[in-house]
Enzyme design. Structure first.
Site, PDB file in Angstrom:
ATOM      1  N   TRP A 155      -3.822 -12.556 -39.736  1.00 39.97           N
ATOM      2  CA  TRP A 155      -1.821 -13.097 -39.606  1.00 39.97           C
ATOM      3  C   TRP A 155      -2.280 -13.865 -40.054  1.00 39.97           C
ATOM      4  CZ3 TRP A 155      -0.045  -8.372 -39.236  1.00 39.97           C
ATOM      5  CH2 TRP A 155      -0.596  -7.971 -38.641  1.00 39.97           C
ATOM      6  N   ASP A 169       2.918 -19.248 -34.785  1.00 36.38           N
ATOM      7  CA  ASP A 169       2.760 -17.633 -34.392  1.00 36.38           C
ATOM      8  C   ASP A 169       1.807 -17.561 -33.097  1.00 36.38           C
ATOM      9  OD1 ASP A 169       3.021 -14.608 -34.348  1.00 36.38           O
ATOM     10  OD2 ASP A 169       1.805 -14.722 -35.902  1.00 36.38           O
ATOM     11  N   LYS A 200       4.143  -7.247 -28.324  1.00 33.31           N
ATOM     12  CA  LYS A 200       2.601  -7.837 -27.815  1.00 33.31           C
ATOM     13  C   LYS A 200       2.492  -8.099 -25.708  1.00 33.31           C
ATOM     14  CE  LYS A 200       0.614  -7.442 -31.974  1.00 33.31           C
ATOM     15  NZ  LYS A 200       1.210  -7.752 -33.442  1.00 33.31           N
TER      16      LYS A 200
HETATM   17  C1  LIG Z   1       0.509  -8.221 -34.412  1.00 33.63           C
HETATM   18  C2  LIG Z   1       1.335  -9.562 -35.365  1.00 33.63           C
HETATM   19  C3  LIG Z   1       1.471  -9.747 -36.172  1.00 33.63           C
HETATM   20  C4  LIG Z   1       2.854  -8.809 -36.777  1.00 33.63           C
HETATM   21  O1  LIG Z   1       3.974  -8.607 -36.208  1.00 33.63           O
HETATM   22  P1  LIG Z   1       5.306  -7.518 -36.774  1.00 33.63           P
HETATM   23  O2  LIG Z   1       6.106  -7.909 -35.667  1.00 33.63           O
HETATM   24  O3  LIG Z   1       4.516  -6.109 -37.009  1.00 33.63           O
HETATM   25  O4  LIG Z   1       5.289  -8.345 -37.734  1.00 33.63           O
HETATM   26  C5  LIG Z   1       1.596 -10.975 -36.926  1.00 33.63           C
HETATM   27  N1  LIG Z   1       1.453 -11.911 -36.086  1.00 33.63           N
HETATM   28  C6  LIG Z   1       0.229 -11.898 -35.220  1.00 33.63           C
HETATM   29  C7  LIG Z   1      -0.306 -13.467 -33.870  1.00 33.63           C
HETATM   30  C8  LIG Z   1       0.385 -10.609 -34.155  1.00 33.63           C
HETATM   31  O5  LIG Z   1      -0.770 -10.003 -33.438  1.00 33.63           O
END
Ligand SMILES: *Cc1c(COP(=O)(O)O)cnc(C)c1O
Length: 355
Positions: A100, A167, A191
């Protein structure tokens, strides 16, 4: 009963599913489904307002920050962050801790200059780099607080004077934070906050218009802030279910309480991984994530056998991501200690069966 260890979209509390299902038929006695009400209606305005105040309250968000509910997932943030924060001649710093983080940096490179300040790719991202220098002339520093795929987590914010963008898709709302240490936090909801379809952004208002670039309105944080996340039709249902989940979290006692539970859940599972001779953890001990627990076995044949047993015991979603292999148990806020115990019991049962 199924124990859902899926990485995302993932488990939410049963109460949330029940209430959401009622609202699909009749939202708050309006005689209308939550799926058909106008996003401009008074009823939905109340939902957005409550969702925002719950985020503010639970995470203790100080004044001077806006809270946005956007679409496009965390992946859209990979592009929006540099569009909004990276000036034409500026550069941004990124910490590379996995897929990511790499994707975020890759998108930023399409907009401007990017420095990778450190990377743990040398060990398949099984640790968090600690000693690195963030150039003081960076427009911002970006990192991923929890590496969903590799089971590593950054517990202490790296020290820097430059604006920090994180993030937090897979550990938002799982532990207490000092929001004022951060300038921009984003998280795909699926998540730990709600269903897929909405992305939470917490942004310091000072950052609006920072890049000086002309960008499409739909990607402009300031435009979304000014419109109260109603620049265009927001993801009504995803915001509503997120609100229900935030209410659940508040009723439980908030982040302090869930953090203590998360610590116990993670410790219980890691203790078994460390004790059981058939399994071993993949992440460096000091960087072990409390949200995604990654572990492997010495022989691939045994892994298939354990997965089959797990399936029989109603343990869902524990197959590891292909880039790490083995197993990954995602143990987000809504996963109960009884599900952890079910997994631990199954690991013990497997061990016993081999004696
Ligand atoms: C799942 C995830 C993403 C991607 O998220 P989307 O909403 O599918 O774009 C980005 N960063 C992290 C840390 C993730 O766990």
């Amino acid at each position: 009963m199924k124990h859902n260890f899926g990485a995302g979209p993932c488990i939410l509390p049963k109460e949330v599913f029940e209430e959401a299902s009622k609202a699909v038929i009749d939202f708050n006695g309006t005689g209308l489904s939550i799926l058909e009400i106008s996003h401009r209606s008074k009823e939905f305005e109340e939902v957005v307002n409550e969702t925002e105040s719950l985020v503010r309250e639970l995470l203790n968000v100080p004044t001077g920050y806006s809270i946005l509910f956007l679409q496009g997932g965390a992946s859209q943030q990979f592009a929006m962050v540099p569009m909004n924060l990276l000036p034409e001649n500026g550069k941004a710093s990124y910490l590379d801790t996995g897929v990511w983080a790499t994707k975020a940096a890759k998108e930023a490179k399409k907009i401007g200059q990017v420095d990778i300040v450190a990377s743990s790719s040398d060990k398949n991202y099984n640790y968090i780099p600690k000693d690195f220098v963030i150039p003081t002339d960076s427009a911002y520093f970006h990192y991923t607080s929890n590496n969903t795929i590799y089971g590593t987590e950054v517990f202490d914010k790296p020290k820097t004077a430059v604006p920090t963008v994180v993030d937090m898709s897979s550990d938002i709302l799982s532990r207490t934070l000092n929001i004022s240490e951060f300038d921009l936090i984003y998280a795909g909801a699926q998540k730990n906050m709600g269903p897929a379809g909405v992305t939470l952004v917490i942004i310091k208002d000072e950052l609006f218009g920072k890049s000086g670039r002309t960008i499409p309105t739909i990607f402009d944080y300031e435009a979304h802030a000014k419109a109260g996340s109603m620049y265009n039709t927001p993801p009504v249902f995803s915001i509503y279910v997120s609100m229900l989940n935030l209410r659940w979290l508040k009723a439980k006692g908030g982040i302090d309480v869930i953090e203590q539970e998360n610590i116990i859940k993670a410790r219980t599972l890691y203790d078994e991984i460390d004790r059981n001779p058939f399994f071993k953890g993949t992440a460096a001990l000091e960087d072990r994530s409390r949200m995604n627990v990654t572990f492997v076995m010495d022989t691939p044949e045994l892994e298939a056998e354990f997965l089959a047993l797990a399936k029989e015991r109603n343990l869902i979603g524990i197959k590891g991501h292909r880039s790490v292999g083995g197993f990954r148990a995602s143990i987000y806020n809504a996963l109960t200690i009884s599900s952890i115990n079910a997994l631990v019991d199954t690991m013990r049962e497997f061990e016993e069966g081999k004696k």
